[in-house]
Design an enzyme around this catalytic site. Structure first.
Site, PDB file in Angstrom:
ATOM      1  N   ARG A 209      31.244  35.927  48.483  1.00 51.96           N
ATOM      2  CA  ARG A 209      31.636  34.748  50.326  1.00 51.96           C
ATOM      3  C   ARG A 209      30.343  34.960  50.984  1.00 51.96           C
ATOM      4  O   ARG A 209      30.165  36.642  51.671  1.00 51.96           O
ATOM      5  CB  ARG A 209      33.009  34.151  50.456  1.00 51.96           C
ATOM      6  CG  ARG A 209      33.306  34.362  49.158  1.00 51.96           C
ATOM      7  CD  ARG A 209      33.573  32.859  48.537  1.00 51.96           C
ATOM      8  NE  ARG A 209      33.815  32.189  49.381  1.00 51.96           N
ATOM      9  CZ  ARG A 209      33.947  30.422  49.011  1.00 51.96           C
ATOM     10  NH1 ARG A 209      34.178  29.969  47.821  1.00 51.96           N
ATOM     11  NH2 ARG A 209      34.237  29.930  50.236  1.00 51.96           N
TER      12      ARG A 209
ATOM     13  N   GLY B 134      35.816  34.223  37.896  1.00 52.54           N
ATOM     14  CA  GLY B 134      36.937  34.189  39.434  1.00 52.54           C
ATOM     15  C   GLY B 134      35.932  35.533  40.595  1.00 52.54           C
ATOM     16  O   GLY B 134      36.400  34.546  42.427  1.00 52.54           O
TER      17      GLY B 134
ATOM     18  N   SER C 181      21.849  25.738  20.056  1.00 54.42           N
ATOM     19  CA  SER C 181      21.436  26.869  19.335  1.00 54.42           C
ATOM     20  C   SER C 181      20.211  27.477  19.412  1.00 54.42           C
ATOM     21  O   SER C 181      20.292  28.868  19.118  1.00 54.42           O
ATOM     22  CB  SER C 181      21.943  27.188  18.087  1.00 54.42           C
ATOM     23  OG  SER C 181      20.608  25.451  17.715  1.00 54.42           O
TER      24      SER C 181
ATOM     25  N   THR D 297      31.060  33.079  33.928  1.00 46.90           N
ATOM     26  CA  THR D 297      31.092  31.346  34.436  1.00 46.90           C
ATOM     27  C   THR D 297      31.506  31.739  35.926  1.00 46.90           C
ATOM     28  O   THR D 297      32.213  31.552  36.626  1.00 46.90           O
ATOM     29  CB  THR D 297      32.344  30.871  33.479  1.00 46.90           C
ATOM     30  OG1 THR D 297      33.536  31.996  33.927  1.00 46.90           O
ATOM     31  CG2 THR D 297      32.077  31.191  31.690  1.00 46.90           C
TER      32      THR D 297
ATOM     33  N   ARG E 233      58.634  38.777  35.890  1.00 45.98           N
ATOM     34  CA  ARG E 233      57.066  39.254  36.418  1.00 45.98           C
ATOM     35  C   ARG E 233      57.066  40.451  36.260  1.00 45.98           C
ATOM     36  O   ARG E 233      58.424  41.285  37.607  1.00 45.98           O
ATOM     37  CB  ARG E 233      57.024  38.626  37.688  1.00 45.98           C
ATOM     38  CG  ARG E 233      55.360  39.154  38.371  1.00 45.98           C
ATOM     39  CD  ARG E 233      54.673  38.702  37.671  1.00 45.98           C
ATOM     40  NE  ARG E 233      52.763  38.575  37.238  1.00 45.98           N
ATOM     41  CZ  ARG E 233      52.566  38.470  36.853  1.00 45.98           C
ATOM     42  NH1 ARG E 233      52.176  37.552  35.398  1.00 45.98           N
ATOM     43  NH2 ARG E 233      50.990  38.564  36.934  1.00 45.98           N
ATOM     44  N   ARG E 234      57.318  41.121  35.684  1.00 40.81           N
ATOM     45  CA  ARG E 234      56.879  43.086  34.786  1.00 40.81           C
ATOM     46  C   ARG E 234      58.212  42.937  35.125  1.00 40.81           C
ATOM     47  O   ARG E 234      59.259  43.522  35.705  1.00 40.81           O
ATOM     48  CB  ARG E 234      56.083  43.190  36.041  1.00 40.81           C
ATOM     49  CG  ARG E 234      54.556  43.281  36.613  1.00 40.81           C
ATOM     50  CD  ARG E 234      53.998  44.114  36.322  1.00 40.81           C
ATOM     51  NE  ARG E 234      52.662  43.995  36.391  1.00 40.81           N
ATOM     52  CZ  ARG E 234      51.598  42.602  37.120  1.00 40.81           C
ATOM     53  NH1 ARG E 234      52.654  42.741  37.902  1.00 40.81           N
ATOM     54  NH2 ARG E 234      50.640  42.613  36.689  1.00 40.81           N
TER      55      ARG E 234
ATOM     56  N   VAL F  67      52.852  40.979  67.266  1.00 43.52           N
ATOM     57  CA  VAL F  67      51.646  40.719  67.570  1.00 43.52           C
ATOM     58  C   VAL F  67      50.584  40.055  68.574  1.00 43.52           C
ATOM     59  O   VAL F  67      51.058  39.017  68.462  1.00 43.52           O
ATOM     60  CB  VAL F  67      51.079  40.406  66.094  1.00 43.52           C
ATOM     61  CG1 VAL F  67      49.602  40.208  65.511  1.00 43.52           C
ATOM     62  CG2 VAL F  67      51.208  41.020  64.909  1.00 43.52           C
TER      63      VAL F  67
ATOM     64  N   PRO G 280      32.035  38.549  40.987  1.00 40.66           N
ATOM     65  CA  PRO G 280      31.270  38.973  40.474  1.00 40.66           C
ATOM     66  C   PRO G 280      31.701  39.840  39.507  1.00 40.66           C
ATOM     67  O   PRO G 280      32.673  40.996  40.154  1.00 40.66           O
ATOM     68  CB  PRO G 280      30.398  39.666  41.179  1.00 40.66           C
ATOM     69  CG  PRO G 280      31.112  38.732  42.607  1.00 40.66           C
ATOM     70  CD  PRO G 280      32.455  38.416  42.560  1.00 40.66           C
TER      71      PRO G 280
ATOM     72  N   ASP H  93      28.772  30.686  48.866  1.00 39.89           N
ATOM     73  CA  ASP H  93      28.253  32.058  48.572  1.00 39.89           C
ATOM     74  C   ASP H  93      27.074  32.062  48.329  1.00 39.89           C
ATOM     75  O   ASP H  93      26.050  30.936  48.808  1.00 39.89           O
ATOM     76  CB  ASP H  93      28.689  31.486  46.700  1.00 39.89           C
ATOM     77  CG  ASP H  93      29.840  31.695  46.306  1.00 39.89           C
ATOM     78  OD1 ASP H  93      31.013  32.331  46.869  1.00 39.89           O
ATOM     79  OD2 ASP H  93      30.436  31.665  44.455  1.00 39.89           O
TER      80      ASP H  93
HETATM   81  C1  6R9 Z   1      36.975  29.370  39.134  1.00 37.85           C
HETATM   82  C2  6R9 Z   1      37.663  29.998  40.787  1.00 37.85           C
HETATM   83  C3  6R9 Z   1      35.808  29.815  43.856  1.00 37.85           C
HETATM   84  C4  6R9 Z   1      34.751  31.546  44.452  1.00 37.85           C
HETATM   85  C5  6R9 Z   1      33.004  31.210  44.183  1.00 37.85           C
HETATM   86  C6  6R9 Z   1      32.680  32.394  43.647  1.00 37.85           C
HETATM   87  C7  6R9 Z   1      33.752  33.267  43.180  1.00 37.85           C
HETATM   88  C8  6R9 Z   1      34.339  33.014  40.457  1.00 37.85           C
HETATM   89  C9  6R9 Z   1      32.669  33.392  39.727  1.00 37.85           C
HETATM   90  C10 6R9 Z   1      32.296  33.940  41.736  1.00 37.85           C
HETATM   91  C11 6R9 Z   1      30.752  35.681  40.958  1.00 37.85           C
HETATM   92  C12 6R9 Z   1      31.323  34.523  39.214  1.00 37.85           C
HETATM   93  N1  6R9 Z   1      33.517  33.481  41.670  1.00 37.85           N
HETATM   94  N2  6R9 Z   1      33.453  32.869  39.392  1.00 37.85           N
HETATM   95  N3  6R9 Z   1      31.404  34.741  41.496  1.00 37.85           N
HETATM   96  N4  6R9 Z   1      30.931  35.276  39.635  1.00 37.85           N
HETATM   97  N5  6R9 Z   1      31.430  34.085  37.797  1.00 37.85           N
HETATM   98  O1  6R9 Z   1      37.223  31.787  40.613  1.00 37.85           O
HETATM   99  O2  6R9 Z   1      37.928  29.144  41.466  1.00 37.85           O
HETATM  100  O3  6R9 Z   1      39.246  30.464  43.088  1.00 37.85           O
HETATM  101  O4  6R9 Z   1      37.347  28.172  43.958  1.00 37.85           O
HETATM  102  O5  6R9 Z   1      37.192  30.816  43.884  1.00 37.85           O
HETATM  103  O6  6R9 Z   1      35.193  32.757  43.003  1.00 37.85           O
HETATM  104  O7  6R9 Z   1      32.481  33.292  45.720  1.00 37.85           O
HETATM  105  O8  6R9 Z   1      32.579  30.457  45.224  1.00 37.85           O
HETATM  106  P1  6R9 Z   1      37.929  29.245  43.816  1.00 37.85           P
END
Ligand code: 6R9
EC number: 6.2.1.1
Length: 651
Positions: free
Chosen positions: A519, A391, A29, A416, A197-198, A546, A393, A504
């Site tokens: 990345r 996942g 907290s 996260t 799916r949909r 290709v 930004p 990253d």
């Molecule tokens: C949990 C997950 C990992 C890659 C990671 C990064 C991007 C994940 C992010 C983020 C910015 C966040 N990434 N969380 N970029 N802010 N909060 O997504 O795992 O599928 O292995 O991907 O995703 O580039 O290196 P994964």
């Protein structure tokens, strides 16, 4: 806590402190408490992690919290435990037997509730079925399932008998399954007839049959009936889930396995062609997912938590199956698409079940913004108290909308940052203390020693971009790339001595808030999913038309990044729109629908290359984004190539 919605003016400099109402009941907290705990977790990891681990059940206590010989870690060495027992049986023993563990909603609208006790029975049954099928500890079981409770039951049953699960996301193709079956040498498969799916059925069993052609390792295939679509059942190999589970007892004694016993393999994309099998083990992963859920989602006994990921991704592993159940929380599981039957589906679920913690991806948020506020306005979202994203930004506009429109201006957002490899969240606010700001995942979690380094290994100054590294081992870290120790060391631990490189780019501001830039390797992030450019290129060149291919990412309003391909055809093939469609479908077939490109451009005069023959993707990117190439082309072997591409893009 006040449920009143308020509106906050937000731009990228806005900093929001947690409300007193939230902090009062939060596990952490104040910033002083965070700093104290973080310092202890870094300086005395054995004390910090032993205290956390003790909250879980160990059949035998560990002898040593951490054994570290870079890059190989053993956590809770000597300890014995069963992850499934901790996620399920422990709660029944502690009086949560009649508490809802999973509240599930199918895409067509069917509903189910599984209490912890019911979950225990189902998991025991499946554990008995797998054992009867001859599955032994350390054997690999491949799971290819829709988002139904049985997906989680299958995972937990594997964990219970010490088998290693390897989940393949339901959107992946037969060929992707085939590669993973071969690499993991799976002896059993758990799948379903189909997946919704949909409004249409994805034929999971048919895909699996195709993948199993010629396979000699898989002895049994267990098939859940979900969509009632026609499937072929091969005698002696294929078994119905409902028939098998009806024959076995709903009791099973969970044996303790060593803390470093493998728990699962999950394949993820890297810079080279083949996905890597990331291996996670039991004790450390359990403690890591338990602890992050507890502090970052501030999980309390009466929370209703919902993570919208699929169990086929790491987010579904750590924040649907393991973390929330280890915390004994009630969670929502939803089978289908966010826009089925319309864009209000998620909000109707939140209203109906009184969801308090909601965890989703920025790409989904951007899609909701585009769909329009009217889909949100119809529903009462006042039960929400905490929001999360993962996942990729998150851009400030999406963050602001999420905060105001979904969170009613009252819910903290935990952005996260983590990866398949890290197993659990690494950088994130703690909702009861960390001031949040759009675009930053803020500060490292307990035990995480995150730094941003330049190429020489010096720490970057505030606001100077560099490479994100983790300088110390953490409990839920990957242990290896399955079957390839050398690749594990080379990929993650060789840029800087003894440090984990995440791949990253990132920067820190003066307060230490971490901003993830994206990345650094050839990995694209499309709607929060990782896809290697090399994977897509190798799928393209496997097509008879290709000759050569290059794949790049282009910024995309909703998906974050979209896939753009350049291909040079072999002699006799004509550059037609039909061929473009064929190539798109071909990629879908080789990898899966998520890898289908947004655009394919022909490169009749070849691809831009350096004199040493390397494809210059940087030039292709510039071309796609601006329509021409102005940057440094002195290393380019043949400048006519660019002229031809500029023409091709216009045409
Ligand atoms: C949990 C997950 C990992 C890659 C990671 C990064 C991007 C994940 C992010 C983020 C910015 C966040 N990434 N969380 N970029 N802010 N909060 O997504 O795992 O599928 O292995 O991907 O995703 O580039 O290196 P994964």
């Amino acid at each position: 806590m006040s449920k009143k919605a308020s509106f906050v003016e937000i731009d990228e400099n806005t900093e929001i402190k947690p409300s007193k109402a939230f902090s009062k009941y939060a596990r952490v907290s104040s910033m002083a408490q965070y700093k104290r705990m973080h310092a202890e977790s870094i300086e005395k990891p054995h004390l910090f992690w032993a205290r956390e681990a003790k909250e879980l059940k160990w059949q035998k206590k560990w002898d040593k919290v951490l054994n570290w010989e870079a890059p190989y870690a053993e956590w809770f060495k000597g300890g014995k435990l069963n992850v499934c027992e901790n996620a399920v049986d422990r709660h029944v023993e502690e009086g949560r037997g009649n508490k809802a563990a999973i509240i599930w909603e199918g895409e067509p609208g069917d509903k189910r509730i599984l209490t912890y006790q019911q979950l225990q029975r189902e998991v025991c049954r499946m554990a008995n079925v797998l054992t009867n099928q001859g599955v032994k500890p350390k054997d690999c079981v491949l799971i290819y399932m829709p988002m139904v409770p049985e997906a989680t039951i299958a995972m937990l049953a594997c964990a219970r008998i010490g088998a290693v699960h390897s989940i393949v996301f339901g959107g992946f193709s037969s060929e992707s399954i085939k590669d993973r079956l071969e690499d993991s040498k799976a002896v059993a498969v758990i799948t379903a007839d189909g997946s919704w799916r949909r409004g249409s059925v994805v034929p999971l069993k048919d895909n699996m049959d195709e993948a199993l052609k010629g396979n000699k390792d898989v002895k049994s295939v267990i098939v859940l009936k979900r969509c009632e679509n026609d499937v072929k059942m091969k005698k002696g190999r294929d078994f119905w889930w409902h028939k098998q589970t009806a024959k076995v007892p709903a009791k099973h004694t969970p044996k303790g396995f060593s803390a470093e016993h493998p728990l699962f393999i999950l394949y993820t994309s890297g810079s080279t062609g083949k996905p890597k099998g990331i291996l996670h083990t039991s004790g450390g992963y359990m403690v890591g997912t338990y602890t992050t859920c507890k502090y970052i989602f501030d999980m309390q006994e009466d929370d209703v938590y919902w993570c919208t990921a699929d169990v086929g991704w790491i987010t579904g592993h750590s924040y649907i199956t393991y973390g929330p159940l280890l915390n004994g929380v009630t969670q929502i599981m939803y089978e289908g698409g966010p826009n089925y039957p319309d864009w209000g589906r998620f909000w109707s679920i939140i209203e109906e079940y009184g969801v308090t913690i909601f965890y989703t991806a920025p790409t989904a948020i951007r899609a909701f913004i585009k769909a329009g506020d009217e889909f949100v306005d119809k529903y009462d979202l006042s039960s929400l108290r905490l929001l999360g994203t993962v996942g990729e930004p998150i851009n400030p506009a999406a963050w602001a909308w999420y905060y105001n429109k979904i969170g009613g201006g009252r819910c903290p957002i935990v952005d996260t940052w983590w990866q398949t490899e890290t197993g659990a969240i690494m950088i994130s606010p703690l909702p009861g203390c960390t001031p949040i700001k759009p675009g930053t995942a803020t500060l490292p979690f307990f035990g995480v020693d995150a730094a941003i380094l330049d190429e020489e290994g010096n720490e970057c100054k505030p606001d100077q971009p560099g490479r994100l590294v983790i300088r110390k081992p953490w409990p839920s870290m990957l242990r290896t790339i399955y079957g390839d120790k050398k690749r594990y060391k080379d990929t993650y631990w060789s840029d800087y001595d003894g440090m984990y490189t995440a791949g990253d780019g990132a920067k820190k501001d003066k307060k230490g808030n971490v901003y993830i830039i994206g990345r650094l390797d050839d990995v694209l992030n499309v709607s929060g999913h990782r896809l290697g450019t090399a994977e897509i290129e190798s799928a393209l060149v496997a097509h008879p038309a290709v000759a050569e291919a290059a794949v790049i990412g282009k910024p995309h309003e909703i998906k974050g990044e979209s896939i753009v391909c350049f291909v040079t055809l072999k002699g006799d093939y004509k550059e037609t729109d039909e061929l473009k469609t064929e190539l798109r479908n071909h990629i879908g077939k080789v990898i899966g629908a998520i890898a289908k490109p947004d655009a394919i451009h022909f490169a009749p005069a070849g691809l831009p290359k350096t004199r040493s023959g390397k494809i210059m993707r940087r030039l292709l990117k510039e071309l796609v984004n601006t329509g021409k190439v102005t940057g440094n082309v002195t290393t380019l072997e043949d400048s006519k190539v660019i002229d031809a591409l500029e023409k091709s893009l216009k045409g």
